[in-house]
Design a protein around this motif. Structure first.
Motif, PDB file in Angstrom:
ATOM      1  N   ASP A  69       0.813  -1.225   0.000  1.00 32.88           N
ATOM      2  CA  ASP A  69       0.000   0.000   0.000  1.00 32.88           C
ATOM      3  C   ASP A  69       0.841   1.266   0.000  1.00 32.88           C
ATOM      4  N   ARG A  70       2.183   1.112  -0.085  1.00 33.28           N
ATOM      5  CA  ARG A  70       3.049   2.290  -0.079  1.00 33.28           C
ATOM      6  C   ARG A  70       4.329   2.016  -0.871  1.00 33.28           C
ATOM      7  N   SER A  71       4.886   3.063  -1.433  1.00 27.17           N
ATOM      8  CA  SER A  71       6.095   2.915  -2.234  1.00 27.17           C
ATOM      9  C   SER A  71       6.846   4.242  -2.269  1.00 27.17           C
ATOM     10  N   ILE A  72       8.104   4.188  -2.703  1.00 21.82           N
ATOM     11  CA  ILE A  72       8.871   5.404  -2.942  1.00 21.82           C
ATOM     12  C   ILE A  72       9.564   5.285  -4.286  1.00 21.82           C
ATOM     13  N   ASN A  73       9.881   6.434  -4.880  1.00 24.49           N
ATOM     14  CA  ASN A  73      10.563   6.471  -6.169  1.00 24.49           C
ATOM     15  C   ASN A  73      11.712   7.474  -6.100  1.00 24.49           C
ATOM     16  N   PRO A  74      12.952   7.002  -6.009  1.00 26.20           N
ATOM     17  CA  PRO A  74      14.093   7.921  -5.984  1.00 26.20           C
ATOM     18  C   PRO A  74      14.266   8.689  -7.285  1.00 26.20           C
ATOM     19  N   TYR A  75      13.750   8.126  -8.400  1.00 22.37           N
ATOM     20  CA  TYR A  75      13.917   8.735  -9.710  1.00 22.37           C
ATOM     21  C   TYR A  75      12.587   8.800 -10.460  1.00 22.37           C
ATOM     22  N   ARG A  76      12.495   9.767 -11.351  1.00 26.01           N
ATOM     23  CA  ARG A  76      11.374   9.861 -12.291  1.00 26.01           C
ATOM     24  C   ARG A  76      11.943   9.652 -13.686  1.00 26.01           C
ATOM     25  N   GLY A  77      11.271   8.828 -14.481  1.00 25.50           N
ATOM     26  CA  GLY A  77      11.836   8.427 -15.755  1.00 25.50           C
ATOM     27  C   GLY A  77      12.826   7.298 -15.542  1.00 25.50           C
ATOM     28  N   CYS A  78      13.207   6.602 -16.627  1.00 33.82           N
ATOM     29  CA  CYS A  78      14.106   5.459 -16.473  1.00 33.82           C
ATOM     30  C   CYS A  78      14.960   5.278 -17.717  1.00 33.82           C
ATOM     31  N   GLU A  79      16.265   5.304 -17.526  1.00 32.87           N
ATOM     32  CA  GLU A  79      17.192   5.191 -18.648  1.00 32.87           C
ATOM     33  C   GLU A  79      17.227   3.794 -19.254  1.00 32.87           C
ATOM     34  N   HIS A  80      16.726   2.802 -18.554  1.00 24.85           N
ATOM     35  CA  HIS A  80      16.673   1.466 -19.146  1.00 24.85           C
ATOM     36  C   HIS A  80      15.884   1.489 -20.457  1.00 24.85           C
ATOM     37  N   GLY A  81      14.884   2.359 -20.539  1.00 28.43           N
ATOM     38  CA  GLY A  81      14.187   2.588 -21.805  1.00 28.43           C
ATOM     39  C   GLY A  81      13.322   1.445 -22.286  1.00 28.43           C
ATOM     40  N   CYS A  82      12.813   0.604 -21.402  1.00 31.21           N
ATOM     41  CA  CYS A  82      11.958  -0.502 -21.838  1.00 31.21           C
ATOM     42  C   CYS A  82      10.734   0.060 -22.564  1.00 31.21           C
ATOM     43  N   ILE A  83      10.545  -0.339 -23.792  1.00 33.03           N
ATOM     44  CA  ILE A  83       9.489   0.250 -24.610  1.00 33.03           C
ATOM     45  C   ILE A  83       8.108  -0.071 -24.061  1.00 33.03           C
ATOM     46  N   TYR A  84       7.959  -1.164 -23.347  1.00 31.42           N
ATOM     47  CA  TYR A  84       6.662  -1.598 -22.835  1.00 31.42           C
ATOM     48  C   TYR A  84       6.333  -1.025 -21.459  1.00 31.42           C
ATOM     49  N   CYS A  85       7.201  -0.197 -20.881  1.00 36.74           N
ATOM     50  CA  CYS A  85       7.057   0.219 -19.482  1.00 36.74           C
ATOM     51  C   CYS A  85       5.736   0.938 -19.228  1.00 36.74           C
ATOM     52  N   PHE A  86       4.941   0.393 -18.297  1.00 34.91           N
ATOM     53  CA  PHE A  86       3.632   0.974 -17.995  1.00 34.91           C
ATOM     54  C   PHE A  86       3.753   2.304 -17.264  1.00 34.91           C
ATOM     55  N   LEU A 130       7.402  -1.523   2.492  1.00 34.53           N
ATOM     56  CA  LEU A 130       7.573  -0.422   1.558  1.00 34.53           C
ATOM     57  C   LEU A 130       8.122  -0.982   0.255  1.00 34.53           C
ATOM     58  N   ALA A 131       7.489  -0.647  -0.860  1.00 30.21           N
ATOM     59  CA  ALA A 131       7.929  -1.138  -2.172  1.00 30.21           C
ATOM     60  C   ALA A 131       8.777  -0.077  -2.873  1.00 30.21           C
ATOM     61  N   ILE A 132       9.846  -0.508  -3.514  1.00 31.52           N
ATOM     62  CA  ILE A 132      10.700   0.388  -4.296  1.00 31.52           C
ATOM     63  C   ILE A 132      10.951  -0.252  -5.653  1.00 31.52           C
ATOM     64  N   GLY A 133      10.765   0.523  -6.716  1.00 29.90           N
ATOM     65  CA  GLY A 133      11.004   0.024  -8.064  1.00 29.90           C
ATOM     66  C   GLY A 133       9.748  -0.391  -8.786  1.00 29.90           C
ATOM     67  N   THR A 134       8.595  -0.105  -8.198  1.00 30.25           N
ATOM     68  CA  THR A 134       7.334  -0.501  -8.829  1.00 30.25           C
ATOM     69  C   THR A 134       6.904   0.474  -9.922  1.00 30.25           C
ATOM     70  N   ASN A 135       7.533   1.645  -9.986  1.00 27.67           N
ATOM     71  CA  ASN A 135       7.240   2.604 -11.054  1.00 27.67           C
ATOM     72  C   ASN A 135       8.461   2.728 -11.971  1.00 27.67           C
ATOM     73  N   THR A 136       9.537   3.302 -11.471  1.00 28.47           N
ATOM     74  CA  THR A 136      10.779   3.347 -12.244  1.00 28.47           C
ATOM     75  C   THR A 136      11.888   2.679 -11.450  1.00 28.47           C
ATOM     76  N   ASP A 137      12.912   2.192 -12.152  1.00 25.43           N
ATOM     77  CA  ASP A 137      13.929   1.338 -11.535  1.00 25.43           C
ATOM     78  C   ASP A 137      14.869   2.145 -10.638  1.00 25.43           C
ATOM     79  N   PRO A 138      14.992   1.759  -9.360  1.00 24.91           N
ATOM     80  CA  PRO A 138      15.896   2.481  -8.464  1.00 24.91           C
ATOM     81  C   PRO A 138      17.364   2.198  -8.739  1.00 24.91           C
ATOM     82  N   TYR A 139      17.638   1.154  -9.540  1.00 24.14           N
ATOM     83  CA  TYR A 139      19.009   0.803  -9.870  1.00 24.14           C
ATOM     84  C   TYR A 139      19.319   1.044 -11.346  1.00 24.14           C
ATOM     85  N   GLN A 140      18.704   2.074 -11.927  1.00 22.88           N
ATOM     86  CA  GLN A 140      19.059   2.446 -13.286  1.00 22.88           C
ATOM     87  C   GLN A 140      20.447   3.083 -13.276  1.00 22.88           C
ATOM     88  N   PRO A 141      21.082   3.259 -14.458  1.00 22.09           N
ATOM     89  CA  PRO A 141      22.497   3.668 -14.503  1.00 22.09           C
ATOM     90  C   PRO A 141      22.876   4.895 -13.680  1.00 22.09           C
TER      91      PRO A 141
END
Length: 359
Positions: A69-86, A130-141
């Motif tokens: 029921d809760r999450s955090i996102n250290p980044y907005r957008g994602c350099e991995h660039g997955c074309i299917y990313c919801f 707490l969920a991390i990475g459910t929107n954009t990847d926290p371990y992107q480059p």
């Protein structure tokens, strides 16, 4: 930030999006010919990183489709660039395009750990995973230089706070020194997404994510360190990756994963158009079949956003994928449901300025 020209194929090297249409909330963007023309070869589109001061960090949701029921996102957008990313449509809220902007114009929140510490310290805060990475990847480059995810993990460790991480990034291995002790206390679980075992398809579909074999190695390293890992065969793409389902699960189990999950390809808002552009360029012979199968599962539409339907679709095909998944998990000893992470160890460490107890 300058506008991105995606009309020249050379510039799109290592990028997935073929377009950069204005976002839903960017009404002022228009192409203007200012009379200047360039005859020199265009450079590859660079990644731009903007820093944002976060006022709050923890986002709450009430979706019955999600196990948290809760999450955090250290980044907005994602350099991995997955074309299917919801998550691509979320970039529109920044006045940016869910297309090329999503994978090239990133936002980092360098004070995230500070804000997280403050929010967890609030007396009214009630602990839950707490969920991390459910929107954009926290371990992107860019995390390699920014270190925001690691700083957030240090805070969670200090509070003995349970955390579930989802990533494609091998940089998670850097933080095993934090994750392994937390795992020993039942405070962490990591999900590693492996969409295909085909390296060529992966490079085209998720151009800056680590190759599949490298992600499987990450599963092995985490598992060897005592960190429980789930292999996430997501998204399943009908007519393109669905035949790999059992092989993906077997590879994950062999690498040390103890659990597995799957989600059908989702095409919310702008993702549908971006996905269909990608199909037309990379697998034109399969495009019609793939889209027909998706629409079959969503009542004739590209996507059905209803809770209980959006993650896996409906109909005989969706049921068949589910049955194949269950059978493979049973054969391989992979769990679909895992025990909840511990919440009883949560405690607020002393903060600067706190009055220390006298006795």
């Amino acid at each position: 930030m300058t506008d991105i020209d995606v009309t020249v194929p050379m510039r799109r090297k290592a990028r997935a999006s073929l377009s950069n249409a204005a976002g839903r909330f960017d009404m002022g963007r228009a192409d203007v010919d200012d009379g200047w023309s360039r005859d020199d070869a265009p450079e590859v589109i660079p990644t731009e990183l903007r820093l944002e001061t976060a006022r709050s960090l923890i986002s709450y949701n009430r979706s019955p489709d999600l196990p948290f029921d809760r999450s955090i996102n250290p980044y907005r957008g994602c350099e991995h660039g997955c074309i299917y990313c919801f998550a691509r449509p979320s970039h529109a809220y920044l006045g940016l395009s869910p297309g090329m902007d999503f994978e090239t114009r990133l936002v980092a929140r360098p004070n995230a750990a500070e804000v997280l510490r403050r929010e967890l310290s609030a007396q009214k805060y009630k602990v839950a995973t707490l969920a991390i990475g459910t929107n954009t990847d926290p371990y992107q480059p860019c995390e390699r230089d920014q270190g925001i995810m690691r700083a957030c993990l240090e805070v969670l460790r200090d509070f003995n706070h349970p955390v579930a991480i989802v990533t494609k990034g091998t940089l998670v291995e850097r933080d095993i020194d934090i994750l392994a002790p937390m795992a020993a206390l039942g405070l962490v679980r990591v999900g590693v997404s492996v969409t295909t075992l085909d390296a060529d398809l992966s490079r085209r579909m998720e151009p800056r994510a680590p190759l599949p074999a490298r992600r499987l190695a990450t599963i092995r390293r985490l598992s060897d360190a005592g960190v429980p890992v789930r292999i996430m065969t997501s998204p399943v793409v009908p007519g393109l990756t669905d035949h790999e389902l059992e092989a993906l699960l077997a590879a994950g189990a062999e690498a040390g994963a103890d659990a597995a999950s799957w989600i059908m390809l989702r095409l919310p808002r702008e993702v549908s158009e971006l996905w269909q552009e990608w199909l037309a360029e990379h697998v034109p012979g399969r495009a019609a079949k793939i889209m027909a199968r998706l629409r079959e599962m969503h009542g004739g539409r590209d996507y059905d956003p209803r809770w209980g339907h959006r993650m896996r679709g409906e109909g005989r095909y969706a049921e068949m994928i589910g049955q194949r998944f269950k059978a493979a998990c049973k054969r391989l000893g992979l769990q679909e449901r895992t025990p909840p992470l511990r919440c009883d160890l949560f405690s607020r460490p002393p903060q600067p300025g706190d009055q220390l107890a006298l006795f």
